[in-house]
Write a protein that holds these residues in place. Sequence first.
Motif, PDB file in Angstrom:
ATOM      1  N   MET A   1       0.827  -1.199   0.000  1.00 30.66           N
ATOM      2  CA  MET A   1       0.000   0.000   0.000  1.00 30.66           C
ATOM      3  C   MET A   1       0.874   1.267   0.000  1.00 30.66           C
ATOM      4  O   MET A   1       0.616   2.196  -0.751  1.00 30.66           O
ATOM      5  N   VAL A   2       1.910   1.241   0.836  1.00 29.57           N
ATOM      6  CA  VAL A   2       2.801   2.406   0.872  1.00 29.57           C
ATOM      7  C   VAL A   2       3.448   2.609  -0.494  1.00 29.57           C
ATOM      8  O   VAL A   2       3.500   3.733  -1.006  1.00 29.57           O
ATOM      9  N   ALA A   3       3.897   1.504  -1.120  1.00 35.02           N
ATOM     10  CA  ALA A   3       4.526   1.622  -2.436  1.00 35.02           C
ATOM     11  C   ALA A   3       3.530   2.181  -3.446  1.00 35.02           C
ATOM     12  O   ALA A   3       3.891   3.000  -4.301  1.00 35.02           O
ATOM     13  N   VAL A  31       1.926   2.353   8.595  1.00 39.16           N
ATOM     14  CA  VAL A  31       1.423   2.850   7.302  1.00 39.16           C
ATOM     15  C   VAL A  31       1.007   4.317   7.444  1.00 39.16           C
ATOM     16  O   VAL A  31       1.272   5.132   6.559  1.00 39.16           O
ATOM     17  N   PHE A  32       0.398   4.647   8.579  1.00 36.93           N
ATOM     18  CA  PHE A  32      -0.005   6.029   8.837  1.00 36.93           C
ATOM     19  C   PHE A  32       1.195   6.981   8.780  1.00 36.93           C
ATOM     20  O   PHE A  32       1.133   8.048   8.169  1.00 36.93           O
ATOM     21  N   GLU A  33       2.304   6.585   9.390  1.00 33.37           N
ATOM     22  CA  GLU A  33       3.502   7.428   9.370  1.00 33.37           C
ATOM     23  C   GLU A  33       3.984   7.648   7.933  1.00 33.37           C
ATOM     24  O   GLU A  33       4.378   8.753   7.558  1.00 33.37           O
ATOM     25  N   SER A 126     -10.706   6.113  -1.846  1.00 33.63           N
ATOM     26  CA  SER A 126      -9.670   6.919  -1.181  1.00 33.63           C
ATOM     27  C   SER A 126      -8.804   5.978  -0.344  1.00 33.63           C
ATOM     28  O   SER A 126      -9.288   4.946   0.123  1.00 33.63           O
ATOM     29  N   TRP A 127      -7.567   6.370  -0.097  1.00 31.32           N
ATOM     30  CA  TRP A 127      -6.666   5.539   0.706  1.00 31.32           C
ATOM     31  C   TRP A 127      -7.228   5.389   2.105  1.00 31.32           C
ATOM     32  O   TRP A 127      -7.359   6.377   2.837  1.00 31.32           O
ATOM     33  N   THR A 128      -7.568   4.162   2.457  1.00 33.38           N
ATOM     34  CA  THR A 128      -8.250   3.907   3.724  1.00 33.38           C
ATOM     35  C   THR A 128      -7.748   2.598   4.299  1.00 33.38           C
ATOM     36  O   THR A 128      -7.571   1.626   3.568  1.00 33.38           O
TER      37      THR A 128
END
Length: 170
Positions: A1-3, A31-33, A126-128
Amino acid sequence: MVADMEKGADPYWLTLQGPFGCGKTMLMRQVFEQAKRINPGNPANNPIWPPEWESSEQHVYTGRRPYALIYDEGGMASRMRAGQYDLPRELRDDYFVALDEIGVTRDPTNFIAEAISTFCDVRLRSWTMLATNLSLQEIADRMDGRIASRILRSGNKFIAITAGDYALRD
Ligand SMILES: Nc1ncnc2c1ncn2[C@@H]1O[C@H](COP(=O)(O)OP(=O)(O)OP(=O)(O)O)[C@@H](O)[C@H]1O
Ligand SMILES: [Mg+2]
């Protein structure tokens, strides 16, 4: 997801499902960071962005605020009861929103289930990130079938974690 966030891919949801203590909250915080770092709405990442926005997590709804945010179900419910009634809807345009502990709070009036349904409606595409101890069937039965169905919408990812409780290890 981060990528994928980094690449600017089409947003999707990531749901972590697993027993107490398997590391969902820890993964979510990581992931939040990263989302805070990548967020194109973060003034530090975008010199043309209006600079007057605060990057703090405590803020008043301005109508446009693509933040990266993290809540848990109980925290979201208490903010709503304290007067921020429209909180789930206000999260519509934020860049990344994580919602932890879905289904843990006692919810005899369905107040929380409705709030999360609204959240799911406005956050599609949206990113969730979501985390829960419940199975999708339990979410559908105890909360709302719409929540479970959106978790599985095309493109959204669902991960069941089977690791044991780290807190119970030596
Ligand atoms: N991969 C890991 N390796 C070692 N320790 C971990 C790992 N993941 C989590 N932990 C530790 O295990 C504990 C529980 O993790 P965490 O709170 O993220 O679980 P959780 O799945 O959110 O649990 P709950 O469902 O109770 O909220 C924490 O103290 C965390 O530091
Ligand atoms: Mg947790």
